[in-house]
Design a protein around this motif. Structure first.
Motif, PDB file in Angstrom:
ATOM      1  N   TYR A 192       0.820  -1.209   0.000  1.00 13.87           N
ATOM      2  CA  TYR A 192       0.000   0.000   0.000  1.00 13.87           C
ATOM      3  C   TYR A 192       0.858   1.264   0.000  1.00 13.87           C
ATOM      4  O   TYR A 192       0.579   2.209  -0.730  1.00 13.87           O
ATOM      5  N   PHE A 193       1.917   1.297   0.815  1.00 15.29           N
ATOM      6  CA  PHE A 193       2.684   2.532   0.973  1.00 15.29           C
ATOM      7  C   PHE A 193       3.868   2.670   0.015  1.00 15.29           C
ATOM      8  O   PHE A 193       4.366   3.777  -0.185  1.00 15.29           O
ATOM      9  N   SER A 244      -1.341  10.858  -5.453  1.00 16.38           N
ATOM     10  CA  SER A 244      -2.025  10.383  -4.246  1.00 16.38           C
ATOM     11  C   SER A 244      -2.128   8.866  -4.217  1.00 16.38           C
ATOM     12  O   SER A 244      -2.186   8.272  -3.150  1.00 16.38           O
ATOM     13  N   ASP A 245      -2.154   8.233  -5.406  1.00 17.85           N
ATOM     14  CA  ASP A 245      -2.254   6.778  -5.412  1.00 17.85           C
ATOM     15  C   ASP A 245      -1.365   6.104  -6.466  1.00 17.85           C
ATOM     16  O   ASP A 245      -1.400   4.894  -6.628  1.00 17.85           O
ATOM     17  N   GLY A 246      -0.578   6.889  -7.198  1.00 18.18           N
ATOM     18  CA  GLY A 246       0.336   6.319  -8.174  1.00 18.18           C
ATOM     19  C   GLY A 246      -0.308   5.864  -9.468  1.00 18.18           C
ATOM     20  O   GLY A 246       0.312   5.178 -10.267  1.00 18.18           O
ATOM     21  N   THR A 247      -1.554   6.261  -9.709  1.00 17.40           N
ATOM     22  CA  THR A 247      -2.269   5.849 -10.907  1.00 17.40           C
ATOM     23  C   THR A 247      -1.919   6.737 -12.095  1.00 17.40           C
ATOM     24  O   THR A 247      -1.963   7.957 -11.986  1.00 17.40           O
ATOM     25  N   THR A 271       0.593  11.173 -13.888  1.00 18.74           N
ATOM     26  CA  THR A 271       0.405  10.292 -12.742  1.00 18.74           C
ATOM     27  C   THR A 271      -0.193  11.058 -11.577  1.00 18.74           C
ATOM     28  O   THR A 271       0.258  12.156 -11.246  1.00 18.74           O
ATOM     29  N   ASP A 272      -1.214  10.462 -10.950  1.00 23.57           N
ATOM     30  CA  ASP A 272      -1.817  11.017  -9.737  1.00 23.57           C
ATOM     31  C   ASP A 272      -0.949  10.583  -8.558  1.00 23.57           C
ATOM     32  O   ASP A 272      -0.876   9.404  -8.239  1.00 23.57           O
ATOM     33  N   ASN A 319      -6.599  14.892  -9.244  1.00 26.94           N
ATOM     34  CA  ASN A 319      -5.936  15.532  -8.121  1.00 26.94           C
ATOM     35  C   ASN A 319      -5.323  16.842  -8.622  1.00 26.94           C
ATOM     36  O   ASN A 319      -5.017  16.977  -9.799  1.00 26.94           O
ATOM     37  N   TYR A 379       6.855  10.288  -3.319  1.00 25.01           N
ATOM     38  CA  TYR A 379       7.445  11.315  -2.454  1.00 25.01           C
ATOM     39  C   TYR A 379       8.908  11.532  -2.819  1.00 25.01           C
ATOM     40  O   TYR A 379       9.388  12.663  -2.887  1.00 25.01           O
ATOM     41  N   PRO A 429       4.240   2.629  -3.364  1.00 23.93           N
ATOM     42  CA  PRO A 429       4.084   3.626  -4.440  1.00 23.93           C
ATOM     43  C   PRO A 429       4.054   5.058  -3.915  1.00 23.93           C
ATOM     44  O   PRO A 429       4.618   5.965  -4.523  1.00 23.93           O
ATOM     45  N   ARG A 430       3.446   5.280  -2.769  1.00 24.65           N
ATOM     46  CA  ARG A 430       3.386   6.628  -2.196  1.00 24.65           C
ATOM     47  C   ARG A 430       4.770   7.112  -1.769  1.00 24.65           C
ATOM     48  O   ARG A 430       5.116   8.269  -1.948  1.00 24.65           O
TER      49      ARG A 430
END
Length: 184
Positions: A10-11, A103-106, A100-101, A145, A18, A13-14
């Motif tokens: 979950y974390f 906030s979620d890597g999409t 790429t967004d 975003n 960063y 990609p975030r």
């Protein structure tokens, strides 16, 4: 153990986004910080000899050495209004601009040879909730975003093709909608 894997998946990609944001906005990729709402193209000298980069070059720019596409990167902030992406006529050359967004890597949109063709074009990148008219001749790219990571790539066929690819890559630009000139 399962919770640990879930948190990692979950974390991760975030955390990587960063790292990219910090590299782009704070450190830059060799020439100092890259301002928000601008694109930065890797210098020709770094692309030509990635294994012997100048001392000022970012480690991020040379990691994973890419030898066939010249990168350009940037971070957009759409909270103050839309940005216009301009791409030059690529005359059939492969290129892509990925949005790429963070906030979620999409990846939510692409402009490039496979999706929009290789002719010159302008694309209006808008944040969530933006209301306004899209100028004639432009396609709208809605972002989920207000922050957007932009990664562009232009094909380099050979060492002798590098100056041409670099010149094309430098023409991929973003400008605010508010300063667009009517003749562009």
């Amino acid at each position: 153990m399962v919770v640990g894997w879930f948190l990692f998946i979950y974390f991760w990609p975030r955390m990587m986004l960063y790292v990219y944001k910090r590299a782009i906005l704070v450190k830059g990729l060799g020439d100092g910080p890259i301002p928000v709402n601008t694109l930065y193209t890797e210098p020709q000298v770094l692309f030509a000899d990635p294994l012997h980069p100048p001392a000022s070059a970012s480690k991020l720019a040379t990691t994973g050495v890419n030898r066939d596409t010249l990168p350009t990167v940037g971070w957009l902030n759409l909270s103050k209004g839309p940005q216009i992406l301009h791409v030059p006529d690529m005359a059939g050359r492969y290129y892509s601009v990925q949005f790429t967004d963070p906030s979620d890597g999409t990846n939510f949109a692409y402009v490039g040879k496979r999706t929009t063709g290789t002719e010159a074009g302008d694309y209006l990148i808008v944040g969530p909730g933006w209301k306004g008219a899209v100028p004639g001749g432009m396609a709208q790219i809605p972002s989920p975003n207000d922050s957007v990571l932009v990664i562009g790539r232009v094909f380099v066929a050979s060492d002798s093709d590098l100056p041409t690819a670099f010149a094309l890559t430098k023409q991929i630009q973003v400008v605010p909608l508010t300063i667009r000139q009517p003749s562009q």
